[in-house]
Design an enzyme around this catalytic site. Structure first.
Site, short mmCIF file in Angstrom:
data_model
loop_
_atom_site.label_atom_id
_atom_site.label_comp_id
_atom_site.label_asym_id
_atom_site.label_seq_id
_atom_site.Cartn_x
_atom_site.Cartn_y
_atom_site.Cartn_z
N GLY A 119 3.38 5.61 -2.96
CA GLY A 119 4.83 6.44 -4.02
C GLY A 119 4.89 6.38 -5.36
O GLY A 119 5.48 7.43 -5.80
N GLY A 138 1.00 -1.39 0.19
CA GLY A 138 0.03 -0.08 -0.26
C GLY A 138 0.61 0.70 -0.20
O GLY A 138 0.74 2.21 -0.48
N ASP A 139 1.58 1.18 0.85
CA ASP A 139 2.99 2.38 0.56
C ASP A 139 3.64 3.03 -0.81
O ASP A 139 3.23 3.79 -0.50
CB ASP A 139 3.70 1.96 1.90
CG ASP A 139 3.51 2.57 3.50
OD1 ASP A 139 2.38 3.13 3.21
OD2 ASP A 139 2.49 1.36 4.46
N THR A 140 3.96 1.41 -1.33
CA THR A 140 4.70 1.58 -2.02
C THR A 140 4.16 1.58 -3.71
O THR A 140 4.31 2.61 -4.49
CB THR A 140 5.19 -0.13 -2.66
OG1 THR A 140 5.38 -0.79 -2.75
CG2 THR A 140 7.50 0.61 -1.36
#
Length: 396
Positions: free
Chosen positions: A172, A167-169
């Site tokens: 990004g 989810g974070d990448t």
């Protein structure tokens, strides 16, 4: 050092951990000068997972090509330093909870007044607006709300998490897309920057393919499906004689026929109902059983070799050792040799995407905490006394 597409751009990174810093890592690999602002105690990711010489080895990949300055953003003098840096920057990246930057007098409205060309990427759990905006949100929460967690895992068992902070990448990556579009707009339109609002859950939701159209039209709620892909057949992980699994994607019409011929099931290859995906999807279990009956008679290496010879997409699940040893990874420079600050060798992931004329590259090791503080303060034009005063007060 070759020419890169983002040479000359200055990026101010205020984010911590994964999402925002992942976006700036990509920009740095393609030429941007990324100044990473860290709190005096450092980015928490410096202490995540496996530690060497008091720093995570993850840091070697995550922070490469960046410069580090420590600034206490809770102090007015620290906030003023950020304004000075933002005045010189093209892009500012932050992933604090919505409202934090405004509390420090560093919201988009304030910084846009200081630098009208500034592009500001803001990554948060739920976005800068909406009823949930003030809630704390990490990648795992975004993955759940975005729909990924529910459909992951085996049927009838609790949903599982993807083994990385996807989810974070993904956030990004969406942030980088937004930045590049904002740069293009700034270049050809009015020369002004803009605010980019990326939410973790929306970045995941954007990957959910037909999830909502199917629910809207047919009332279907997609369920976990293990190794298969609902509505697309045959594609699954199939057991082999040596207790391993072969991943086979035989879902193209001509590919399916080649696969059935290979496993000596001409009856299925010539079945008119199985001539397209609609019919194959209705008979997915029947096809999986037939393929499994064949794969289970052979070792994994034999299965993969025969599939490759027949022109059927195939593979196996790679672990870290498999990746490190794979010649294709090596040939495409997807495993890079570098070193840690103490000089010890380490391998890190290569650079994606690959540009033919202006490729990305690694030209700077991940920085030590505050390694470039003095250098950056001098670039801002602060004299000896001003720099000393900031250090004495613990601002930097």
């Amino acid at each position: 050092m070759g020419i890169r597409p983002l040479d000359g751009l200055k990026v101010l990174e205020l984010g911590q951990l994964i999402a925002g810093p992942f976006a700036s890592k990509i920009l740095a690999e393609f030429g941007a000068d990324v100044i990473k602002v860290e709190p005096p105690e450092g980015d928490p990711l410096r202490k995540w997972r496996y530690i060497h010489e008091d720093t995570s080895v993850w840091w070697a990949a995550h922070a490469r090509n960046k410069r580090s300055i420590t600034i206490d953003l809770r102090q007015p003098e620290g906030q003023n330093l950020v304004r000075m840096l933002a005045k010189q920057a093209d892009i500012l990246i932050e992933n604090f909870r919505p409202g934090a930057m405004e509390k420090w007098g560093l919201g988009f409205k304030e910084l846009h007044a200081v630098n009208p060309k500034l592009i500001m990427l803001r990554v948060s759990g739920y976005g800068q607006t909406g009823p949930y905006k003030d809630r704390p949100g990490f990648g795992v929460i975004g993955e759940a709300m975005g729909g990924l967690r529910y459909i992951s895992g085996e049927p009838g068992r609790p949903p599982v998490r993807v083994g990385v902070s996807i989810g974070d990448t993904l956030s990004g990556l969406h942030g980088v897309i937004g930045i590049l579009m904002a740069l293009r707009h700034r270049e050809v339109q009015n020369g002004l920057g803009q605010e980019i609002d990326v939410a973790l859950y929306e970045s995941v939701f954007n990957m959910m393919e037909s999830l909502i159209p199917e629910y809207s039209k047919f009332g279907v709620i997609r369920q976990p499906s293990g190794g298969s892909m609902p509505g697309i057949a045959p594609t699954n992980a199939y057991p082999t004689l040596d207790g391993k699994y072969a991943l086979i994607a035989g879902n193209g019409d001509s590919i399916f026929k080649r696969l059935m011929t290979l496993i000596e099931r001409d009856d299925l290859a010539n079945d008119a109902e199985l001539g397209d995906n609609i019919g194959r999807a209705k008979n997915a279990q029947k096809l999986d059983d037939a393929i499994s009956a064949w794969t289970s008679q052979h070792r994994l290496d034999i299965v993969l070799a025969k599939l490759t010879e027949a022109g059927v997409p195939n593979g196996r699940s790679y672990d870290a050792a498999d990746i490190s040893a794979d010649p294709h990874y090596r040939d495409r420079n997807m495993i890079l040799q570098t070193q840690l600050p103490d000089g010890s060798a380490i391998e890190v992931p290569g650079i994606v995407p690959k540009l033919s004329s202006t490729p990305g590259q690694v030209d700077r090791l991940a920085p030590g905490l505050g390694e470039h503080t003095e250098e950056i303060l001098i670039e801002l034009g602060l004299d000896d006394d001003e720099r000393k005063a900031l250090k004495d007060k613990g601002i930097v």
